[in-house]
Design a protein around this motif. Sequence first.
Motif, mmCIF file in Angstrom:
data_model
loop_
_atom_site.group_PDB
_atom_site.id
_atom_site.type_symbol
_atom_site.label_atom_id
_atom_site.label_comp_id
_atom_site.label_asym_id
_atom_site.label_seq_id
_atom_site.Cartn_x
_atom_site.Cartn_y
_atom_site.Cartn_z
ATOM 1 N N VAL A 1 30.485 17.331 4.449
ATOM 2 C CA VAL A 1 31.909 17.325 4.131
ATOM 3 C C VAL A 1 32.253 16.115 3.358
ATOM 4 C CG1 VAL A 1 32.552 18.473 6.252
ATOM 5 C CG2 VAL A 1 32.449 15.924 6.226
ATOM 6 N N GLY A 2 31.322 15.290 2.907
ATOM 7 C CA GLY A 2 31.550 14.188 1.997
ATOM 8 C C GLY A 2 31.729 13.110 2.885
ATOM 9 N N LEU A 3 31.727 11.744 2.029
ATOM 10 C CA LEU A 3 32.030 10.702 3.001
ATOM 11 C C LEU A 3 33.520 9.931 2.790
ATOM 12 C CD1 LEU A 3 28.580 9.013 2.462
ATOM 13 C CD2 LEU A 3 29.455 10.475 4.465
ATOM 14 N N ALA A 4 34.220 10.685 2.189
ATOM 15 C CA ALA A 4 35.900 10.312 2.000
ATOM 16 C C ALA A 4 36.390 9.933 3.582
ATOM 17 C CB ALA A 4 36.586 10.925 1.328
ATOM 18 N N GLU A 5 36.972 8.899 3.635
ATOM 19 C CA GLU A 5 37.508 8.382 5.035
ATOM 20 C C GLU A 5 38.256 9.479 5.594
ATOM 21 O OE1 GLU A 5 38.051 6.608 2.379
ATOM 22 O OE2 GLU A 5 37.409 4.508 2.698
ATOM 23 N N SER A 6 39.218 10.257 4.859
ATOM 24 C CA SER A 6 40.130 11.302 5.483
ATOM 25 C C SER A 6 39.035 12.570 5.935
ATOM 26 C CB SER A 6 41.025 11.800 4.469
ATOM 27 O OG SER A 6 40.368 12.416 3.112
ATOM 28 N N ASP A 7 38.103 12.786 5.201
ATOM 29 C CA ASP A 7 37.079 14.042 5.475
ATOM 30 C C ASP A 7 36.316 13.465 6.812
ATOM 31 O OD1 ASP A 7 38.287 15.761 3.996
ATOM 32 O OD2 ASP A 7 36.792 15.634 2.333
ATOM 33 N N PHE A 8 35.764 12.262 6.838
ATOM 34 C CA PHE A 8 34.983 11.962 7.792
ATOM 35 C C PHE A 8 35.772 11.726 8.963
ATOM 36 C CE2 PHE A 8 33.599 8.427 10.656
ATOM 37 C CZ PHE A 8 32.285 8.638 10.621
ATOM 38 N N ALA A 9 37.005 11.345 8.900
ATOM 39 C CA ALA A 9 37.960 11.054 10.280
ATOM 40 C C ALA A 9 38.451 12.666 10.503
ATOM 41 C CB ALA A 9 39.281 10.366 9.823
ATOM 42 N N ALA A 10 38.426 13.648 9.881
ATOM 43 C CA ALA A 10 38.683 15.006 10.329
ATOM 44 C C ALA A 10 37.399 15.472 11.212
ATOM 45 C CB ALA A 10 39.051 15.836 9.248
ATOM 46 N N LEU A 11 36.345 15.136 10.816
ATOM 47 C CA LEU A 11 34.948 15.375 11.272
ATOM 48 C C LEU A 11 35.050 14.632 12.667
ATOM 49 C CD1 LEU A 11 32.184 16.940 11.399
ATOM 50 C CD2 LEU A 11 31.464 14.943 10.124
ATOM 51 N N VAL A 12 35.069 13.397 12.794
ATOM 52 C CA VAL A 12 34.848 12.984 14.218
ATOM 53 C C VAL A 12 35.942 12.962 14.944
ATOM 54 C CG1 VAL A 12 33.178 11.188 13.011
ATOM 55 C CG2 VAL A 12 35.660 10.637 13.338
ATOM 56 N N GLU A 13 37.168 13.221 14.547
ATOM 57 C CA GLU A 13 38.434 13.330 15.392
ATOM 58 C C GLU A 13 38.223 14.608 16.338
ATOM 59 O OE1 GLU A 13 41.091 12.260 16.590
ATOM 60 O OE2 GLU A 13 40.831 10.261 15.707
ATOM 61 N N SER A 14 37.498 15.638 15.813
ATOM 62 C CA SER A 14 37.284 16.798 16.659
ATOM 63 C C SER A 14 36.457 16.507 17.873
ATOM 64 C CB SER A 14 36.803 17.951 15.673
ATOM 65 O OG SER A 14 35.319 17.600 15.250
ATOM 66 N N TYR A 15 35.953 15.644 18.147
ATOM 67 C CA TYR A 15 34.885 15.230 19.139
ATOM 68 C C TYR A 15 35.721 14.259 19.858
ATOM 69 C CZ TYR A 15 31.371 17.732 16.543
ATOM 70 O OH TYR A 15 30.496 18.484 16.281
ATOM 71 N N GLU B 1 35.452 2.373 19.021
ATOM 72 C CA GLU B 1 34.198 1.705 18.804
ATOM 73 C C GLU B 1 33.031 2.735 18.061
ATOM 74 O OE1 GLU B 1 31.497 -1.277 18.140
ATOM 75 O OE2 GLU B 1 33.474 -1.266 18.264
ATOM 76 N N THR B 2 33.294 3.771 18.621
ATOM 77 C CA THR B 2 32.240 4.746 18.477
ATOM 78 C C THR B 2 32.348 5.349 17.099
ATOM 79 O OG1 THR B 2 31.738 5.552 20.586
ATOM 80 C CG2 THR B 2 31.045 6.964 18.822
ATOM 81 N N PHE B 3 33.721 5.560 16.627
ATOM 82 C CA PHE B 3 33.900 6.096 15.332
ATOM 83 C C PHE B 3 33.776 4.905 14.237
ATOM 84 C CE2 PHE B 3 37.345 9.336 17.126
ATOM 85 C CZ PHE B 3 36.308 10.284 17.480
ATOM 86 N N LEU B 4 33.909 3.577 14.557
ATOM 87 C CA LEU B 4 33.637 2.679 13.840
ATOM 88 C C LEU B 4 32.289 2.571 13.295
ATOM 89 C CD1 LEU B 4 36.437 -0.123 14.996
ATOM 90 C CD2 LEU B 4 36.507 1.339 12.844
ATOM 91 N N ARG B 5 31.552 2.641 14.562
ATOM 92 C CA ARG B 5 30.198 2.518 14.255
ATOM 93 C C ARG B 5 29.468 3.643 13.506
ATOM 94 N NH1 ARG B 5 26.852 0.183 19.708
ATOM 95 N NH2 ARG B 5 28.397 -1.654 20.181
ATOM 96 N N ALA B 6 29.941 4.811 13.872
ATOM 97 C CA ALA B 6 29.590 6.012 12.944
ATOM 98 C C ALA B 6 29.710 5.865 11.734
ATOM 99 C CB ALA B 6 30.278 7.224 13.555
ATOM 100 N N ARG C 1 26.941 5.881 8.602
ATOM 101 C CA ARG C 1 27.213 7.131 7.775
ATOM 102 C C ARG C 1 25.784 7.276 6.788
ATOM 103 N NH1 ARG C 1 30.447 3.863 5.535
ATOM 104 N NH2 ARG C 1 31.026 3.880 3.544
ATOM 105 N N ASP C 2 25.452 6.340 6.165
ATOM 106 C CA ASP C 2 24.596 6.602 4.841
ATOM 107 C C ASP C 2 23.465 6.669 5.526
ATOM 108 O OD1 ASP C 2 26.509 6.050 3.118
ATOM 109 O OD2 ASP C 2 26.319 4.338 2.879
ATOM 110 N N GLY C 3 22.972 6.395 6.825
ATOM 111 C CA GLY C 3 21.731 6.411 7.404
ATOM 112 C C GLY C 3 21.666 7.735 8.026
ATOM 113 N N PHE C 4 22.517 8.444 8.260
ATOM 114 C CA PHE C 4 22.497 9.526 9.081
ATOM 115 C C PHE C 4 21.856 10.516 8.425
ATOM 116 C CE2 PHE C 4 24.812 13.496 10.052
ATOM 117 C CZ PHE C 4 24.342 13.920 11.618
ATOM 118 N N ALA C 5 22.656 11.013 7.135
ATOM 119 C CA ALA C 5 21.920 12.156 6.041
ATOM 120 C C ALA C 5 21.262 13.213 6.645
ATOM 121 C CB ALA C 5 20.431 11.297 5.517
ATOM 122 N N GLY C 6 22.415 13.781 7.793
ATOM 123 C CA GLY C 6 22.187 15.022 8.138
ATOM 124 C C GLY C 6 20.983 15.431 8.957
#
Length: 452
Positions: free
Chosen positions: A125-139, A163-168, A172-177
Amino acid sequence: MVDGVCPGCGKALAGRTGRKGRSSVYCSAACRQRAYRERRAAPADTAQGLIEEVGRQVRELVPAPPAVFYSGVSELATSVGRLRRIARTARDTADPGTADPVMDERVMDEPGAVDLVTTGTVTEVGLAESDFAALVESYRRELRVHCYRMSGSYDDAEDLVQETFLRAWRARDGFAGRANVRTWLYRIATNACLDFQRRTARRPQRYEPLPGMNHGGAEPPARVTWLQPYPDDDLPSTEEQPDAFAVSRETMELVLLAAIQHLPPRQRAVLVLRDVLGLAAAETAAVLDMTVASVNSALQRARPTLRDHLPRRRAEWTAEADVREREILARYMAAAERLDLTEVATLLSEDITLTMPPNPFWFVGREALVEFLSVSLDPASPMFLGHWRHLPARANGQLAAGGYVRRPGTTVYRAQVLDVLRIEGDRIVEITSFEPHLFPAFGLPLRLPADR
């Protein structure tokens, strides 16, 4: 579904001979959780998509008829609430310095709301703040429950999710799917909880006698000063996931949450991940950076310790018991409003336990508790607290009562206490009374007018 067969893996279910209560639909917690995730699956969405949905709902609003108008506004409020949470997460991840130091809102997802993403990865979903927020907010909701089980505190769970969302975001760059988003977030959340426990070094203690107070003749109960209730409205509803809800109730009881707090942090994490979330030993080992042998060893040590801190009898979660418990709750609230101490006493078990975390007050035994209540419920007493009203609630899969007091000389009922009841048979065996600052999280107002 074929009777006696697990719909998840096809294995035969264990027999029910001699066992009471509700039959299990799945053979294991792992199959139950897998089916739960599949039922919640929904197409991926973005912040922009939610903005467009809010616009559509606004355009379709009509002021009449009133029922339709109310339904439309409620749907809009839910969407705006989700959008606000996404925007807040995007703001906090983009600039952590703007994060609220104290969460001043307790906005719950509406029952039936589905996740925006359940199996995607951050890179999809890309790394834009809004898209990242939409992804993690669902959890957010399930992570908040997880952090609550680990910490025992609703307030701390809110902070730990942030704190979890901030750490994520930072990682994010090290996650790489390389892993499922849900597994990745649970790993981050669990480690955030472990770090928090190391910082606070909390340990349950025993209550101590207070001068001049009759606590009863039994041994003082365990004192977990940080224990807080969790609203049932933030758990899956029976319409959404009947089996997941039953498991949530069993694993959210206050007595269980208090018992978990006695475990060392690593054992606590292993127990929650294995026995509550249903992760395999290998998955748990990966989340905690442990070996499978270490995970199994920690679980073997945690289970007996947990059993030692649980009541000998635990209520069966059945429909019949739920109806009976609601009747007892109604009688309890009505008796308190009438200042009828005799009726209150008839509802209490002989070995009733009352605690008030974080306050030092505690009572074991009906006689000691009635003596304590008699002073505050007697209008002729100089210690008379005032007149009561109650609203029913649910916390940790248990019935609860939000209590409001109108003090002498005033006209408004103010939030006073949230009593969470544990009922066995036709008696209340335990009352855990909490301070009222969490009333909004339970949908309870902080004040009631003098007239009904």
